[in-house]
Design an enzyme around this catalytic site. Structure first.
Site, PDB file in Angstrom:
ATOM      1  N   ARG A  23       0.821  -1.224   0.000  1.00  0.00           N
ATOM      2  CA  ARG A  23       0.000   0.000   0.000  1.00  0.00           C
ATOM      3  C   ARG A  23       0.848   1.263   0.000  1.00  0.00           C
ATOM      4  O   ARG A  23       0.499   2.251   0.643  1.00  0.00           O
ATOM      5  CB  ARG A  23      -0.934   0.032   1.211  1.00  0.00           C
ATOM      6  CG  ARG A  23      -2.125  -0.875   1.113  1.00  0.00           C
ATOM      7  CD  ARG A  23      -3.187  -0.274   0.179  1.00  0.00           C
ATOM      8  NE  ARG A  23      -4.350  -1.132   0.121  1.00  0.00           N
ATOM      9  CZ  ARG A  23      -5.425  -0.976   0.885  1.00  0.00           C
ATOM     10  NH1 ARG A  23      -5.500   0.020   1.735  1.00  0.00           N
ATOM     11  NH2 ARG A  23      -6.425  -1.803   0.780  1.00  0.00           N
ATOM     12  N   ARG A  27      -4.037   6.518   0.309  1.00  0.00           N
ATOM     13  CA  ARG A  27      -4.623   7.733   0.871  1.00  0.00           C
ATOM     14  C   ARG A  27      -3.723   8.530   1.793  1.00  0.00           C
ATOM     15  O   ARG A  27      -4.002   9.686   2.086  1.00  0.00           O
ATOM     16  CB  ARG A  27      -5.924   7.376   1.604  1.00  0.00           C
ATOM     17  CG  ARG A  27      -7.056   7.086   0.648  1.00  0.00           C
ATOM     18  CD  ARG A  27      -8.248   6.532   1.381  1.00  0.00           C
ATOM     19  NE  ARG A  27      -7.865   5.329   2.092  1.00  0.00           N
ATOM     20  CZ  ARG A  27      -8.714   4.432   2.570  1.00  0.00           C
ATOM     21  NH1 ARG A  27     -10.000   4.613   2.446  1.00  0.00           N
ATOM     22  NH2 ARG A  27      -8.284   3.376   3.198  1.00  0.00           N
ATOM     23  N   ARG A  36      -7.253  10.911  -6.683  1.00  0.00           N
ATOM     24  CA  ARG A  36      -8.407  10.151  -6.231  1.00  0.00           C
ATOM     25  C   ARG A  36      -9.630  11.057  -6.054  1.00  0.00           C
ATOM     26  O   ARG A  36     -10.758  10.632  -6.317  1.00  0.00           O
ATOM     27  CB  ARG A  36      -8.040   9.454  -4.930  1.00  0.00           C
ATOM     28  CG  ARG A  36      -9.152   8.801  -4.158  1.00  0.00           C
ATOM     29  CD  ARG A  36      -9.566   7.482  -4.741  1.00  0.00           C
ATOM     30  NE  ARG A  36     -10.403   6.795  -3.759  1.00  0.00           N
ATOM     31  CZ  ARG A  36     -11.671   7.114  -3.517  1.00  0.00           C
ATOM     32  NH1 ARG A  36     -12.258   8.072  -4.203  1.00  0.00           N
ATOM     33  NH2 ARG A  36     -12.354   6.461  -2.593  1.00  0.00           N
ATOM     34  N   ASP A  72      -6.510  -3.648  -7.450  1.00  0.00           N
ATOM     35  CA  ASP A  72      -7.026  -4.264  -6.234  1.00  0.00           C
ATOM     36  C   ASP A  72      -7.189  -5.754  -6.465  1.00  0.00           C
ATOM     37  O   ASP A  72      -7.494  -6.177  -7.585  1.00  0.00           O
ATOM     38  CB  ASP A  72      -8.364  -3.651  -5.817  1.00  0.00           C
ATOM     39  CG  ASP A  72      -8.647  -3.954  -4.351  1.00  0.00           C
ATOM     40  OD1 ASP A  72      -8.176  -3.194  -3.489  1.00  0.00           O
ATOM     41  OD2 ASP A  72      -9.281  -4.991  -4.072  1.00  0.00           O
ATOM     42  N   TYR A 149     -14.094 -12.947   0.293  1.00  0.00           N
ATOM     43  CA  TYR A 149     -14.880 -11.782  -0.154  1.00  0.00           C
ATOM     44  C   TYR A 149     -16.120 -12.228  -0.931  1.00  0.00           C
ATOM     45  O   TYR A 149     -17.208 -11.671  -0.751  1.00  0.00           O
ATOM     46  CB  TYR A 149     -14.015 -10.833  -0.994  1.00  0.00           C
ATOM     47  CG  TYR A 149     -13.082 -10.023  -0.123  1.00  0.00           C
ATOM     48  CD1 TYR A 149     -13.544  -8.897   0.555  1.00  0.00           C
ATOM     49  CD2 TYR A 149     -11.754 -10.398   0.061  1.00  0.00           C
ATOM     50  CE1 TYR A 149     -12.709  -8.158   1.378  1.00  0.00           C
ATOM     51  CE2 TYR A 149     -10.913  -9.671   0.886  1.00  0.00           C
ATOM     52  CZ  TYR A 149     -11.392  -8.557   1.548  1.00  0.00           C
ATOM     53  OH  TYR A 149     -10.569  -7.840   2.368  1.00  0.00           O
TER      54      TYR A 149
HETATM   55  O1  CP3 Z   1       0.087  -2.057  -2.396  1.00  0.00           O
HETATM   56  C1  CP3 Z   1      -0.194  -1.204  -3.251  1.00  0.00           C
HETATM   57  O2  CP3 Z   1       0.124  -0.004  -3.121  1.00  0.00           O
HETATM   58  C2  CP3 Z   1      -0.878  -1.649  -4.540  1.00  0.00           C
HETATM   59  C3  CP3 Z   1      -2.306  -1.473  -4.618  1.00  0.00           C
HETATM   60  C4  CP3 Z   1      -3.200  -2.340  -3.762  1.00  0.00           C
HETATM   61  C5  CP3 Z   1      -4.439  -1.880  -3.212  1.00  0.00           C
HETATM   62  N1  CP3 Z   1      -5.059  -2.926  -2.613  1.00  0.00           N
HETATM   63  C6  CP3 Z   1      -4.954  -0.515  -3.337  1.00  0.00           C
HETATM   64  C7  CP3 Z   1      -6.118  -0.105  -2.542  1.00  0.00           C
HETATM   65  C8  CP3 Z   1      -3.076  -3.683  -3.411  1.00  0.00           C
HETATM   66  C9  CP3 Z   1      -1.929  -4.645  -3.691  1.00  0.00           C
HETATM   67  C10 CP3 Z   1      -4.268  -4.041  -2.707  1.00  0.00           C
HETATM   68  C11 CP3 Z   1      -4.521  -5.407  -2.231  1.00  0.00           C
HETATM   69  C12 CP3 Z   1      -5.707  -5.666  -1.423  1.00  0.00           C
HETATM   70  N2  CP3 Z   1      -6.958  -5.161  -1.579  1.00  0.00           N
HETATM   71  C13 CP3 Z   1      -5.748  -6.590  -0.360  1.00  0.00           C
HETATM   72  C14 CP3 Z   1      -4.591  -7.458   0.079  1.00  0.00           C
HETATM   73  C15 CP3 Z   1      -3.607  -6.708   0.894  1.00  0.00           C
HETATM   74  C16 CP3 Z   1      -4.063  -6.340   2.257  1.00  0.00           C
HETATM   75  O3  CP3 Z   1      -4.259  -5.138   2.498  1.00  0.00           O
HETATM   76  O4  CP3 Z   1      -4.212  -7.253   3.082  1.00  0.00           O
HETATM   77  C17 CP3 Z   1      -7.057  -6.593   0.162  1.00  0.00           C
HETATM   78  C18 CP3 Z   1      -7.549  -7.415   1.311  1.00  0.00           C
HETATM   79  C19 CP3 Z   1      -7.808  -5.702  -0.631  1.00  0.00           C
HETATM   80  C20 CP3 Z   1      -9.264  -5.417  -0.500  1.00  0.00           C
HETATM   81  C21 CP3 Z   1      -9.528  -4.005  -0.197  1.00  0.00           C
HETATM   82  N3  CP3 Z   1      -9.284  -2.963  -1.060  1.00  0.00           N
HETATM   83  C22 CP3 Z   1     -10.104  -3.473   0.981  1.00  0.00           C
HETATM   84  C23 CP3 Z   1     -10.499  -4.289   2.184  1.00  0.00           C
HETATM   85  C24 CP3 Z   1     -10.205  -2.094   0.780  1.00  0.00           C
HETATM   86  C25 CP3 Z   1     -10.884  -1.112   1.696  1.00  0.00           C
HETATM   87  C26 CP3 Z   1     -10.041  -0.725   2.834  1.00  0.00           C
HETATM   88  C27 CP3 Z   1      -9.426   0.631   2.604  1.00  0.00           C
HETATM   89  O5  CP3 Z   1      -8.267   0.817   2.953  1.00  0.00           O
HETATM   90  O6  CP3 Z   1     -10.152   1.506   2.117  1.00  0.00           O
HETATM   91  C28 CP3 Z   1      -9.641  -1.788  -0.475  1.00  0.00           C
HETATM   92  C29 CP3 Z   1      -9.503  -0.453  -1.086  1.00  0.00           C
HETATM   93  C30 CP3 Z   1      -8.138  -0.050  -1.555  1.00  0.00           C
HETATM   94  N4  CP3 Z   1      -7.234  -0.843  -2.233  1.00  0.00           N
HETATM   95  C31 CP3 Z   1      -7.574   1.255  -1.417  1.00  0.00           C
HETATM   96  C32 CP3 Z   1      -6.318   1.223  -2.051  1.00  0.00           C
HETATM   97  C33 CP3 Z   1      -5.359   2.375  -2.234  1.00  0.00           C
HETATM   98  C34 CP3 Z   1      -8.234   2.462  -0.775  1.00  0.00           C
HETATM   99  C35 CP3 Z   1      -9.174   3.026  -1.798  1.00  0.00           C
HETATM  100  C36 CP3 Z   1      -9.462   4.489  -1.663  1.00  0.00           C
HETATM  101  O7  CP3 Z   1      -8.739   5.316  -2.263  1.00  0.00           O
HETATM  102  O8  CP3 Z   1     -10.439   4.822  -0.987  1.00  0.00           O
END
Ligand code: CP3
Length: 341
Positions: A23, A27, A36, A72, A149
């Site tokens: 990540r 944000r 965003r 994602d 999921y």
């Molecule tokens: O790592 C990186 O920078 C690459 C991009 C990336 C994202 N999600 C961007 C993202 C990667 C590799 C993921 C993987 C991901 N997504 C996982 C596995 C890794 C982990 O965190 O355990 C999981 C479980 C998800 C599912 C997911 N996506 C959730 C549960 C959420 C909501 C939680 C949150 O933080 O808002 C997301 C959204 C998400 N994925 C965001 C980002 C930058 C936030 C989105 C926003 O801008 O609002």
């Protein structure tokens, strides 16, 4: 080209140790918020120029040694026929959830070039734009995490529905896992063909399983993915969040690199895993709130333990949180580079 990340993946210890953060785009960065702000999250993922832009932001801002594709893990589920939305404050929503044979029948395999062209186009743009800088990591979710999921319909604390299906209807559960595994193999192969130079498979929720259930219901699918892309020539990273009790089994999946979460003691892990495998991790993301001298100590001890593995890639033990100030994230990157140089 800064090749330290790929060298470490192939087992060559480097100085300094390569650093990237899960990540690292997101944000916590005002630059991300700006892009965003005008777009919802899925639009960002599906617009290659924007996805490429936010992928590169942390390379410029933090000075990390690898880029990770901005996307994602849930994207291929939508391509398989599942509903997918990201709701502010609620996270991902997959409706309707997949809980019966009829629900399962609505899912199908994917052709990445036509079903998720934006992911592959983002990778192609990134390879051009990153040329001569750092390698690009592609990724997917692991089958158990993606199934959670699909079956729960979103994020869960209890995992009741997925565990109920796993125990009560292992045949249906195994069909779902099998289809997700097929899709993931096609998806990762397409990412590699488009230019991904390493891949990470995220198993965020497999750590909720007891060992016996992980071995029976999650590991074989993760292993099938690792085997299917073994000849692709790119290193495979497998990250099981909260998987400290599973490490010997995780190793059996056969990845080149094992990612450690922040709860796992890296010294215990390296001793258990042996020095024939590369480890990645595992600073607690919240440790970036420590005063600088204590942060240095924590990073220093992780680097010291990591140096006993075949090679070490410094990372966090989970993703950067939106609450962490960017300058603290940069400080952690700088300290890790400095102490391992
Ligand atoms: O790592 C990186 O920078 C690459 C991009 C990336 C994202 N999600 C961007 C993202 C990667 C590799 C993921 C993987 C991901 N997504 C996982 C596995 C890794 C982990 O965190 O355990 C999981 C479980 C998800 C599912 C997911 N996506 C959730 C549960 C959420 C909501 C939680 C949150 O933080 O808002 C997301 C959204 C998400 N994925 C965001 C980002 C930058 C936030 C989105 C926003 O801008 O609002």
């Amino acid at each position: 080209m800064n090749n330290n990340f790929l060298k470490a993946c192939s087992g060559e210890a480097t100085s300094p140790v390569p650093v990237w953060f899960m990540r690292q785009a997101g944000r916590y960065l005002p630059e991300y918020q700006k892009v965003r702000g005008a777009n919802d999250f899925l639009t960002l993922c599906k617009t290659p120029e924007l996805a490429a832009e936010v992928t590169i932001q942390p390379i410029d801002i933090l000075g990390v040694d690898a880029a990770i594709l901005f996307s994602d893990i849930l994207i291929p589920l939508e391509a398989m026929g599942a509903g997918l939305a990201f709701e502010e404050g609620r996270g991902p929503v997959l409706e309707p959830p997949v809980r019966s044979r009829d629900d399962f029948k609505k899912l199908h395999s994917i052709d990445p070039e036509s079903d998720v062209p934006f992911v592959l186009e983002t990778i192609r743009i990134l390879r051009r734009e990153l040329e001569g800088r750092v390698p690009l990591i592609g990724f997917s979710g692991a089958p158990f995490t993606l199934a959670s999921y699909l079956i729960e319909g979103g994020t869960t604390k209890s995992f009741l529905n997925i565990k109920k299906m796993m125990y009560a209807d292992p045949e249906l559960f195994s069909s779902i896992m099998g289809l997700i595994t097929d899709v993931t193999i096609d998806y990762l192969k397409a990412q590699i063909a488009a230019g991904a130079q390493a891949v990470q498979v995220f198993d965020t929720w497999a750590g909720i399983l007891p060992r016996a259930e992980y071995a029976e219901h999650a590991l074989p699918h993760a292993k099938r993915i690792m085997d299917a892309i073994a000849d692709s020539g790119v290193p495979r990273i497998y990250f099981v969040y909260d998987g400290g009790h599973l490490l010997d089994l995780v190793k059996q999946a056969g990845s080149d690199v094992i990612g450690l979460d922040w709860r796992t003691d890296i010294e215990v892990a390296v001793n258990q895993l042996g020095n024939d495998i590369v480890v990645q991790g595992n600073l607690d993301p919240c440790a970036m709130f420590l005063p600088e001298d204590r942060l240095r100590e924590r990073i220093g001890s992780i680097l010291q333990m990591g140096s006993k593995a075949k090679a070490h890639i410094f990372n966090l033990g989970h993703g950067v949180l939106p609450e962490i100030p960017p300058e603290r994230v940069k400080l952690a990157v700088d300290i890790a580079h400095e102490l391992s140089a």
